[in-house]
Design an enzyme around this catalytic site. Structure first.
Site, PDB file in Angstrom:
ATOM      1  N   TYR A 118      48.341  44.531  40.729  1.00 54.02           N
ATOM      2  CA  TYR A 118      47.832  43.200  41.101  1.00 54.02           C
ATOM      3  C   TYR A 118      47.983  42.967  42.607  1.00 54.02           C
ATOM      4  O   TYR A 118      47.018  42.570  43.278  1.00 54.02           O
ATOM      5  CB  TYR A 118      48.605  42.153  40.298  1.00 54.02           C
ATOM      6  CG  TYR A 118      48.099  40.738  40.459  1.00 54.02           C
ATOM      7  CD1 TYR A 118      46.912  40.331  39.862  1.00 54.02           C
ATOM      8  CD2 TYR A 118      48.830  39.807  41.185  1.00 54.02           C
ATOM      9  CE1 TYR A 118      46.460  39.023  39.992  1.00 54.02           C
ATOM     10  CE2 TYR A 118      48.388  38.495  41.317  1.00 54.02           C
ATOM     11  CZ  TYR A 118      47.200  38.113  40.718  1.00 54.02           C
ATOM     12  OH  TYR A 118      46.753  36.819  40.854  1.00 54.02           O
ATOM     13  N   LYS A 174      45.017  42.483  45.403  1.00 51.93           N
ATOM     14  CA  LYS A 174      44.898  41.234  46.164  1.00 51.93           C
ATOM     15  C   LYS A 174      45.052  41.466  47.667  1.00 51.93           C
ATOM     16  O   LYS A 174      44.501  40.721  48.489  1.00 51.93           O
ATOM     17  CB  LYS A 174      45.918  40.209  45.647  1.00 51.93           C
ATOM     18  CG  LYS A 174      45.648  39.762  44.212  1.00 51.93           C
ATOM     19  CD  LYS A 174      44.283  39.064  44.073  1.00 51.93           C
ATOM     20  CE  LYS A 174      44.066  38.457  42.713  1.00 51.93           C
ATOM     21  NZ  LYS A 174      42.784  37.739  42.608  1.00 51.93           N
TER      22      LYS A 174
HETATM   23  N1  NAD Z   1      47.331  31.284  38.061  1.00 49.97           N
HETATM   24  C1  NAD Z   1      48.039  31.765  39.064  1.00 49.97           C
HETATM   25  O1  NAD Z   1      49.270  31.576  39.135  1.00 49.97           O
HETATM   26  C2  NAD Z   1      47.350  32.545  40.164  1.00 49.97           C
HETATM   27  C3  NAD Z   1      48.103  32.841  41.311  1.00 49.97           C
HETATM   28  C4  NAD Z   1      47.504  33.550  42.336  1.00 49.97           C
HETATM   29  C5  NAD Z   1      46.176  33.950  42.233  1.00 49.97           C
HETATM   30  N2  NAD Z   1      45.477  33.646  41.109  1.00 49.97           N
HETATM   31  C6  NAD Z   1      44.099  34.126  41.054  1.00 49.97           C
HETATM   32  O2  NAD Z   1      43.222  33.062  40.739  1.00 49.97           O
HETATM   33  C7  NAD Z   1      42.072  33.573  40.068  1.00 49.97           C
HETATM   34  C8  NAD Z   1      41.811  32.769  38.808  1.00 49.97           C
HETATM   35  O3  NAD Z   1      42.891  32.968  37.920  1.00 49.97           O
HETATM   36  P1  NAD Z   1      43.346  31.906  36.820  1.00 49.97           P
HETATM   37  O4  NAD Z   1      44.790  31.691  37.040  1.00 49.97           O
HETATM   38  O5  NAD Z   1      42.437  30.766  36.782  1.00 49.97           O
HETATM   39  O6  NAD Z   1      43.209  32.826  35.521  1.00 49.97           O
HETATM   40  P2  NAD Z   1      42.464  32.590  34.114  1.00 49.97           P
HETATM   41  O7  NAD Z   1      42.881  33.748  33.284  1.00 49.97           O
HETATM   42  O8  NAD Z   1      42.705  31.209  33.624  1.00 49.97           O
HETATM   43  O9  NAD Z   1      40.913  32.692  34.514  1.00 49.97           O
HETATM   44  C9  NAD Z   1      40.317  33.887  34.917  1.00 49.97           C
HETATM   45  C10 NAD Z   1      38.900  33.924  34.351  1.00 49.97           C
HETATM   46  O10 NAD Z   1      38.294  35.125  34.832  1.00 49.97           O
HETATM   47  C11 NAD Z   1      37.532  35.657  33.756  1.00 49.97           C
HETATM   48  N3  NAD Z   1      37.335  37.086  33.947  1.00 49.97           N
HETATM   49  C12 NAD Z   1      38.228  38.092  33.731  1.00 49.97           C
HETATM   50  N4  NAD Z   1      37.672  39.264  33.989  1.00 49.97           N
HETATM   51  C13 NAD Z   1      36.386  39.030  34.360  1.00 49.97           C
HETATM   52  C14 NAD Z   1      35.311  39.848  34.739  1.00 49.97           C
HETATM   53  N5  NAD Z   1      35.427  41.192  34.735  1.00 49.97           N
HETATM   54  N6  NAD Z   1      34.132  39.268  35.075  1.00 49.97           N
HETATM   55  C15 NAD Z   1      33.992  37.914  35.051  1.00 49.97           C
HETATM   56  N7  NAD Z   1      34.991  37.082  34.685  1.00 49.97           N
HETATM   57  C16 NAD Z   1      36.170  37.630  34.353  1.00 49.97           C
HETATM   58  C17 NAD Z   1      38.344  35.349  32.517  1.00 49.97           C
HETATM   59  O11 NAD Z   1      37.568  35.429  31.339  1.00 49.97           O
HETATM   60  C18 NAD Z   1      38.865  33.964  32.822  1.00 49.97           C
HETATM   61  O12 NAD Z   1      37.990  32.969  32.333  1.00 49.97           O
HETATM   62  C19 NAD Z   1      42.355  35.057  39.813  1.00 49.97           C
HETATM   63  O13 NAD Z   1      41.704  35.839  40.784  1.00 49.97           O
HETATM   64  C20 NAD Z   1      43.848  35.152  39.960  1.00 49.97           C
HETATM   65  O14 NAD Z   1      44.261  36.444  40.355  1.00 49.97           O
HETATM   66  C21 NAD Z   1      46.029  32.959  40.065  1.00 49.97           C
END
Ligand code: NAD
Length: 251
Positions: free
Chosen positions: A153, A157
């Site tokens: 991860y 990133k």
């Molecule tokens: N939640 C956290 O703490 C956090 C922290 C840092 C970064 N992020 C980043 O934020 C972004 C959103 O994450 P989130 O927390 O909302 O997660 P989440 O799991 O709620 O949402 C992610 C969405 O991406 C979709 N997805 C997965 N693989 C896919 C693909 N191949 N093509 C299209 N869609 C796809 C999933 O179906 C899901 O709906 C991500 O890039 C994650 O790495 C999240």
């Protein structure tokens, strides 16, 4: 916010951060293409937006699949004639120590989190160059700085930040900005589905002692997406409650 009547595509918008970004953009007058690999979720979010009298189109596809991404951007061009804003948000995680990581997990995480952003940037850049206008917003993570159990991860990133900085330089002359958000812990399924021990350890290191909300990230995305943000490019905003600047919580 000046995003009214802009056409925006948000990947991974069927849940969590992407869903709230899509809804916030729609509420502020943009037409939003709601992408997700989960068709049911993409349709649900697009329907919720249109029921509110705002504009949305669902397009389900896997952002790591070039043929599907090409088809998605062709549909956007055929339907709306342009794309003004791309938010590369789709992402996955699987926490594991280095010795236990399966090769398939490395490949899948890099493919979705990094190659997916590359493919969408490539397709969007081709359209944005013709328009001489664009806003690309890539969602990285505070975890790119490093985190135990987050080898794949964090590496994916970190790649997102390099991609952002490079494209910002390459596309600046076309009035296309490329920027990054590095969220900390945000309350979405990606975080809440982590093992309890991992979550507890992450919270111990959280300076504010609080967990962020998707709307905190949507606020940053709107800042970059704004018509008036044309002189901001190649930047990373940390939205992480101060975690990126803390090395220790003891005094
Ligand atoms: N939640 C956290 O703490 C956090 C922290 C840092 C970064 N992020 C980043 O934020 C972004 C959103 O994450 P989130 O927390 O909302 O997660 P989440 O799991 O709620 O949402 C992610 C969405 O991406 C979709 N997805 C997965 N693989 C896919 C693909 N191949 N093509 C299209 N869609 C796809 C999933 O179906 C899901 O709906 C991500 O890039 C994650 O790495 C999240």
């Amino acid at each position: 916010m000046a995003i009214k009547d802009r056409v925006a595509l948000v990947t991974g918008a069927g849940s969590g951060i992407g869903e709230v970004i899509a809804k916030t953009f729609a509420q502020d007058g943009a037409t939003v293409v709601v992408n997700d690999v989960n068709a049911e979720q993409a349709n649900r979010v697009a329907e919720e937006i249109t029921k509110n009298g705002q504009r949305a189109l669902a397009f389900a596809c896997d952002v790591s699949n070039k043929a599907q991404v090409t088809e998605m951007f062709k549909t956007v061009k055929d339907t709306f004639g342009r794309i003004d804003i791309l938010v590369n948000n789709a992402g996955i995680d699987k926490a594991k120590g280095i010795v236990g990581i399966a090769e398939e997990d490395w490949d899948r995480i890099i493919n979705v989190n990094l190659k997916g952003q590359f493919l969408c940037c490539q397709a969007a850049a081709a359209m944005m160059k013709e328009q001489n206008y664009g806003r690309i917003i890539n969602i990285s993570s505070r975890a790119w700085l490093g985190g135990v159990g987050q080898t794949c991860y964090s590496a994916s990133k970190g790649g997102v930040i390099s991609l952002t900085r490079t494209l910002a330089q390459e596309l600046a002359k076309n009035q296309i900005t490329v920027n990054c958000i590095a969220p900390g812990i945000i309350e979405t399924p990606l975080f809440t589905n982590l093992p309890e021990e991992t979550k507890a350890n992450l919270m111990k290191m959280q300076p504010t002692g609080t967990i962020g909300k998707p709307k905190d990230i949507a606020h940053g995305a709107e800042f970059y997406a704004d018509d008036e943000a044309g002189y901001i490019t190649g930047q990373v905003i940390y939205i992480c409650g101060g975690k990126s600047i803390f090395s220790s919580l003891s005094v």
